[in-house]
Design an enzyme around this catalytic site. Structure first.
Site, PDB file in Angstrom:
ATOM      1  N   LYS A  54      -3.444  -0.541  -2.738  1.00  0.00           N
ATOM      2  CA  LYS A  54      -2.679  -0.414  -3.986  1.00  0.00           C
ATOM      3  C   LYS A  54      -3.565   0.158  -5.085  1.00  0.00           C
ATOM      4  O   LYS A  54      -3.166   1.053  -5.835  1.00  0.00           O
ATOM      5  CB  LYS A  54      -2.120  -1.779  -4.410  1.00  0.00           C
ATOM      6  CG  LYS A  54      -0.957  -2.237  -3.553  1.00  0.00           C
ATOM      7  CD  LYS A  54      -0.607  -3.703  -3.778  1.00  0.00           C
ATOM      8  CE  LYS A  54       0.456  -4.148  -2.776  1.00  0.00           C
ATOM      9  NZ  LYS A  54       0.741  -5.592  -2.849  1.00  0.00           N
ATOM     10  N   GLN A  98      -1.298 -10.803  -5.987  1.00  0.00           N
ATOM     11  CA  GLN A  98      -1.065 -10.659  -4.546  1.00  0.00           C
ATOM     12  C   GLN A  98      -0.725 -12.016  -3.918  1.00  0.00           C
ATOM     13  O   GLN A  98      -1.438 -12.997  -4.120  1.00  0.00           O
ATOM     14  CB  GLN A  98      -2.317 -10.053  -3.885  1.00  0.00           C
ATOM     15  CG  GLN A  98      -2.158  -9.780  -2.404  1.00  0.00           C
ATOM     16  CD  GLN A  98      -1.140  -8.686  -2.102  1.00  0.00           C
ATOM     17  OE1 GLN A  98      -1.074  -7.664  -2.790  1.00  0.00           O
ATOM     18  NE2 GLN A  98      -0.330  -8.878  -1.082  1.00  0.00           N
ATOM     19  N   ASP A 121       6.161  -6.042  -9.519  1.00  0.00           N
ATOM     20  CA  ASP A 121       6.572  -6.449  -8.172  1.00  0.00           C
ATOM     21  C   ASP A 121       8.064  -6.786  -8.138  1.00  0.00           C
ATOM     22  O   ASP A 121       8.663  -6.851  -7.070  1.00  0.00           O
ATOM     23  CB  ASP A 121       5.794  -7.724  -7.761  1.00  0.00           C
ATOM     24  CG  ASP A 121       4.884  -7.478  -6.572  1.00  0.00           C
ATOM     25  OD1 ASP A 121       5.040  -6.433  -5.906  1.00  0.00           O
ATOM     26  OD2 ASP A 121       4.018  -8.332  -6.310  1.00  0.00           O
TER      27      ASP A 121
END
Ligand code: NDP
Length: 286
Positions: A54, A98, A121
């Protein structure tokens, strides 16, 4: 019949190229580079790879990309403190923590602490709620990537029967809502669905998000169907594979996304798209 392959890598590359242009234009207009901060707690090897990928993709697209590594022993209060600091930091437009988090930390508390305007997200309940009510939200990256793939392939969803296998908050449920918003008739299946093969066989579009290697067989697929395989599993030989028995399904389906090279690359591309969107909304609001 052999199904046409959906080249997720190529579609993701085109999304990333467009985001890169958008980032350059944004920076030229505002004098500010849009920033993405990814927080990694602990040393889960899969998470380390995801976070690295990412960050690399964000840097390549011109974002100010930051990674914050915290030890596995981090307390919930420490992580919530960090999130509060990132929420208040004007150079941070997108925040991604994460998952999974170590067991002493309540994931939902952390997700809910992220400013919904920086929740790239798309997991915050405010964004999930807006997805349900049809307002402007950050779409969760994997479902957003699936929709983008289907659009790229010009798949007509209106009036089609879409069968989604899996009902998680990050893939199954949101992808079902997105397909519904495009006027598909949607069936959501899960571990208690009775006679799953018969249900899948009614799908003009099938989205497999189960997490079980090659569970969905070719004989379950309606001839000519569009098959999107979200699964990322290892088969008995240790090879990366999806939830769909690919060799069998390609004999029956009309269009199919492979693993690897299908949904996976789209997820990162949409994260970048969301981060650019977050930065653009922030400056538009000023
Ligand atoms: P979860 O484990 O959260 O959810 C799995 C879903 O599958 C559940 O709803 C479960 O049902 C259902 N399920 C499990 N077994 C069966 C069965 N035998 N029959 C029918 N349904 C079943 O997984 P995720 O949604 O997070 O992920 C799904 C897959 O997608 C994984 O392989 C994951 O690695 C992959 N993934 C890939 C991404 C990418 O970028 N390519 C991103 C995110 C995920 P129930 O609710 O009843 O338990």
């Amino acid at each position: 019949m052999t199904a046409k392959l959906i080249d997720g890598k190529a579609i993701a590359a085109s999304v990333r190229a467009a985001v890169k242009e958008g980032v350059a234009a944004f920076t030229a207009r505002t004098g500010v580079r849009p920033g993405l901060t990814v927080v990694l707690v602990g040393e889960n090897p899969a998470s380390q790879v995801y976070v690295r990928n990412k960050g690399k993709a964000a840097t390549e697209a011109g974002f100010l990309s930051r990674q914050i590594d915290l030890p596995a022993s981090t307390s919930e209060a420490e992580l919530l403190n960090l999130v509060a600091r990132l929420n208040a930091d004007d150079t941070v437009h997108g925040i991604l923590v994460q998952l999974p988090l170590p067991k002493q930390i309540d994931e939902s508390k952390v997700i809910e602490a992220i400013d919904p305007a920086k929740d790239v997200d798309g997991f915050h309940p405010v964004n999930a709620g807006r997805l349900f009510t049809g307002g402007a939200s950050f779409l969760p990256c994997t479902p957003y990537g699936i929709l983008t793939m289907l659009d790229h392939e010009k798949v007509e969803l209106k009036g089609k029967h879409a069968v989604v296998v899996g009902r998680s908050n990050i893939v199954g449920k949101p992808v079902a809502i997105l397909l519904l918003s495009r006027h598909a008739t949607v069936t959501i299946c899960h571990s208690r669905t009775v006679d799953l093969p018969s249900v899948v066989r009614t799908g003009d579009v099938v989205v497999a998000a189960v997490g079980r290697a090659e569970m969905i067989r070719g004989s379950w697929i309606k001839p000519g169907a569009v098959v999107i395989d979200v699964g990322m599993n290892r088969n008995a030989a240790g090879k990366l594979c999806g939830d769909v028995a690919f060799d069998e399904a390609t004999e029956v389906a009309g269009l199919i996304s492979p693993v690897p090279g299908g949904v996976g690359p789209m997820t990162i591309a949409m994260l970048l798209q969301n981060t650019l969107e977050a930065a653009s909304r922030r400056t538009a609001g000023r």
